[in-house]
Design a protein around this motif. Structure first.
Motif, short mmCIF file in Angstrom:
data_model
loop_
_atom_site.label_atom_id
_atom_site.label_comp_id
_atom_site.label_asym_id
_atom_site.label_seq_id
_atom_site.Cartn_x
_atom_site.Cartn_y
_atom_site.Cartn_z
N ARG A 85 0.47 -18.32 20.26
CA ARG A 85 1.81 -18.65 19.78
C ARG A 85 1.75 -19.43 18.46
NH1 ARG A 85 6.43 -21.84 23.34
NH2 ARG A 85 7.95 -22.15 21.67
N ASP A 86 0.89 -20.44 18.42
CA ASP A 86 0.78 -21.23 17.19
C ASP A 86 0.22 -20.40 16.04
OD1 ASP A 86 1.78 -23.43 18.49
OD2 ASP A 86 -0.18 -24.34 18.88
N ARG A 87 -0.71 -19.54 16.34
CA ARG A 87 -1.35 -18.72 15.30
C ARG A 87 -0.36 -17.75 14.68
NH1 ARG A 87 -6.77 -16.63 18.16
NH2 ARG A 87 -7.03 -15.50 16.18
N ILE A 88 0.44 -17.09 15.51
CA ILE A 88 1.38 -16.12 14.94
C ILE A 88 2.55 -16.82 14.26
CG2 ILE A 88 0.71 -14.26 16.51
CD1 ILE A 88 3.29 -14.76 18.08
N THR A 89 2.92 -18.01 14.74
CA THR A 89 3.97 -18.78 14.07
C THR A 89 3.53 -19.14 12.65
OG1 THR A 89 4.78 -19.73 16.15
CG2 THR A 89 5.36 -20.89 14.12
N GLU A 90 2.32 -19.65 12.53
CA GLU A 90 1.80 -20.04 11.22
C GLU A 90 1.64 -18.82 10.31
OE1 GLU A 90 -2.02 -22.32 9.16
OE2 GLU A 90 -1.92 -22.10 11.34
N ALA A 91 1.07 -17.75 10.86
CA ALA A 91 0.84 -16.55 10.04
C ALA A 91 2.15 -15.93 9.58
CB ALA A 91 0.01 -15.53 10.83
N ALA A 92 3.14 -15.87 10.47
CA ALA A 92 4.43 -15.28 10.11
C ALA A 92 5.11 -16.07 9.01
CB ALA A 92 5.33 -15.19 11.34
N ASN A 93 5.10 -17.39 9.12
CA ASN A 93 5.78 -18.19 8.11
C ASN A 93 5.01 -18.25 6.80
OD1 ASN A 93 8.35 -19.18 9.27
ND2 ASN A 93 7.00 -19.92 10.88
N THR A 94 3.71 -18.05 6.85
CA THR A 94 2.95 -17.89 5.62
C THR A 94 3.41 -16.64 4.88
OG1 THR A 94 1.01 -19.04 6.48
CG2 THR A 94 0.64 -17.50 4.67
N GLU A 95 3.68 -15.56 5.63
CA GLU A 95 4.16 -14.32 5.01
C GLU A 95 5.59 -14.46 4.50
OE1 GLU A 95 2.23 -12.06 4.21
OE2 GLU A 95 0.49 -12.54 5.44
N VAL A 96 6.41 -15.25 5.18
CA VAL A 96 7.75 -15.55 4.67
C VAL A 96 7.65 -16.25 3.31
CG1 VAL A 96 9.82 -16.96 5.01
CG2 VAL A 96 8.89 -15.63 6.91
N ALA A 97 6.81 -17.27 3.25
CA ALA A 97 6.66 -18.04 2.02
C ALA A 97 6.06 -17.21 0.88
CB ALA A 97 5.80 -19.27 2.27
N ALA A 98 5.29 -16.18 1.22
CA ALA A 98 4.67 -15.33 0.21
C ALA A 98 5.69 -14.50 -0.56
CB ALA A 98 3.62 -14.43 0.86
N ASP A 99 6.91 -14.42 -0.04
CA ASP A 99 8.00 -13.71 -0.70
C ASP A 99 7.62 -12.26 -1.03
OD1 ASP A 99 10.62 -13.56 -1.59
OD2 ASP A 99 10.15 -14.27 -3.61
N ARG A 100 7.08 -11.58 -0.05
CA ARG A 100 6.69 -10.18 -0.24
C ARG A 100 7.94 -9.30 -0.36
NH1 ARG A 100 1.31 -9.02 0.97
NH2 ARG A 100 0.16 -10.65 2.11
N ALA A 101 7.93 -8.39 -1.29
CA ALA A 101 9.05 -7.44 -1.44
C ALA A 101 9.13 -6.53 -0.23
CB ALA A 101 8.86 -6.62 -2.70
N ILE A 102 10.35 -6.22 0.19
CA ILE A 102 10.59 -5.26 1.28
C ILE A 102 11.30 -4.06 0.66
CG2 ILE A 102 11.64 -4.86 3.53
CD1 ILE A 102 11.50 -7.86 4.04
N GLU A 103 10.61 -2.95 0.60
CA GLU A 103 11.11 -1.77 -0.11
C GLU A 103 11.34 -0.61 0.85
OE1 GLU A 103 8.01 -1.22 -2.94
OE2 GLU A 103 8.76 -2.79 -4.30
N VAL A 104 12.30 0.23 0.50
CA VAL A 104 12.63 1.42 1.29
C VAL A 104 12.32 2.66 0.47
CG1 VAL A 104 14.49 2.73 2.36
CG2 VAL A 104 14.40 0.25 2.64
N ARG A 105 11.68 3.64 1.07
CA ARG A 105 11.44 4.92 0.40
C ARG A 105 11.46 6.02 1.45
NH1 ARG A 105 5.20 5.32 0.14
NH2 ARG A 105 4.53 3.38 1.14
N VAL A 106 11.60 7.25 1.00
CA VAL A 106 11.59 8.39 1.90
C VAL A 106 10.53 9.38 1.46
CG1 VAL A 106 14.01 8.15 2.59
CG2 VAL A 106 13.44 9.54 0.60
N LEU A 107 9.91 10.02 2.45
CA LEU A 107 8.88 11.01 2.18
C LEU A 107 9.05 12.19 3.13
CD1 LEU A 107 5.63 8.82 1.87
CD2 LEU A 107 6.86 9.94 0.00
#
Length: 251
Positions: free
Chosen positions: A152-174
C-alpha cells in the motif's frame, strides 16, 4: 469503421472522443421520445463504459431546460431525459451542456485508475481483473497471489511520484492490427476489446501506460491531484482490490 469515422455512434458525432474539454455545444435533435430518449447529431455526453458512468447535464432550447440523467447505447446514442422535463421536438436546435464538476471529477478518477494500473503493472507485473469508479473514487482488482511487503505504501508513493511528474495523457486511434502490435496495451487479464472493433482508441500516459480505452481523461497526470490509496482488500486467492480516493479541491 475507419480512423476517420471512429468518433461516430449511429447518427451521432461523439465530440468527447476527440476533445475532452468540450462542455457546451450546439446540436440538432434527430429523434426524440420520453421512452426512447433524445438523439442528437452532435453530442459530448459520454455514454458510460469501462467502469466509467455516463455524463449528466442539460439541453437548452426554446427558453426551457431538459435535464439529461443518463445515456442508452443502441443503434444510436439516446440521451435519457428527466421524467419531469419537456422533450424537444425533432428538428429543434438545442444547446447541450455537461455537468462540469461531475465530468471533471470522473476524468480525474479515470486517469488516476490508469496511472495506478500502470504503476502496479510496472512494479509488480500484475494485471487488472476488474474496475469501477464514481466521481473522485474508484477501485481496481489485480491478479496478485500474495500481497508484497509494504504494498500500500509503495504504490501510494509511486502513484504520487507519477502525478508530480506531470506526464502528458494523450489520445490517439490506430487500426486494430497496428494497435495490437504495441506491447502490453491490454492491461486486463481478459481482452475486453470486442473482436469486431476495427479501430482502437488508445489512452497514453506518456512513458508509463498505454491502454485501449474509450473513456474521458485529463490532459496530464498533475491534473489528477494527490492520490490516496484508501484500502487494499483481499477478495480471495489471487484477487486483491485497491481502492483510491481523490480530493475535490485539487481539480
Amino acid at each position: 469503421m475507419t480512423t476517420a469515422d471512429f468518433d461516430r455512434h449511429g447518427r451521432t458525432h461523439r465530440l468527447e472522443l476527440t476533445d475532452q474539454s468540450v462542455r457546451e455545444w450546439d446540436a440538432t435533435v434527430l429523434a426524440a421520445g420520453a421512452e426512447d430518449g433524445i438523439v442528437l447529431d452532435r453530442s459530448a455526453f459520454y455514454p458510460g463504459g469501462g467502469g466509467q458512468p455516463p455524463d449528466e447535464g442539460v439541453l437548452l432550447w426554446g427558453g426551457v431546460r431538459t435535464r439529461i440523467v443518463g445515456v442508452r447505447k443502441g443503434d444510436d446514442l439516446a440521451l435519457l431525459p428527466h421524467e419531469d422535463d419537456p422533450i424537444p421536438p425533432v428538428g429543434t436546435s438545442v444547446r447541450g451542456a455537461l455537468e462540469d464538476v461531475r465530468r471533471t471529477s470522473l476524468m480525474r478518477t479515470h486517469s488516476a485508475l490508469h496511472l495506478l494500473g500502470g504503476v502496479v503493472f510496472r512494479d509488480f507485473g500484475a494485471l487488472i481483473t476488474g474496475s469501477n469508479m464514481n466521481p473522485l473514487e474508484g477501485r481496481l482488482d489485480f491478479n496478485l497471489d500474495t500481497l508484497p511487503e509494504g504494498f500500500r505504501d509503495r504504490i501510494t508513493e509511486a502513484a504520487n511520484t507519477e502525478v508530480a511528474a506531470d506526464r502528458a495523457i494523450e489520445v490517439r486511434v490506430l487500426p486494430r492490427a497496428e494497435a495490437f502490435a504495441l506491447p502490453d496495451i491490454i492491461r486486463t487479464a481478459t481482452n475486453l476489446v470486442p473482436a469486431d472493433v476495427e479501430v482502437v482508441r488508445l489512452v497514453d500516459i506518456t512513458g508509463l501506460d498505454v491502454q485501449a480505452d474509450a473513456g474521458t481523461h485529463v490532459a496530464s497526470t498533475r491534473s489528477i491531484g494527490e492520490i490516496e490509496i484508501a484500502k487494499v482488500e483481499n477478495k480471495g486467492r489471487g484477487f486483491r482490490r485497491v481502492r483510491l480516493r481523490l480530493r475535490p479541491d485539487q481539480a
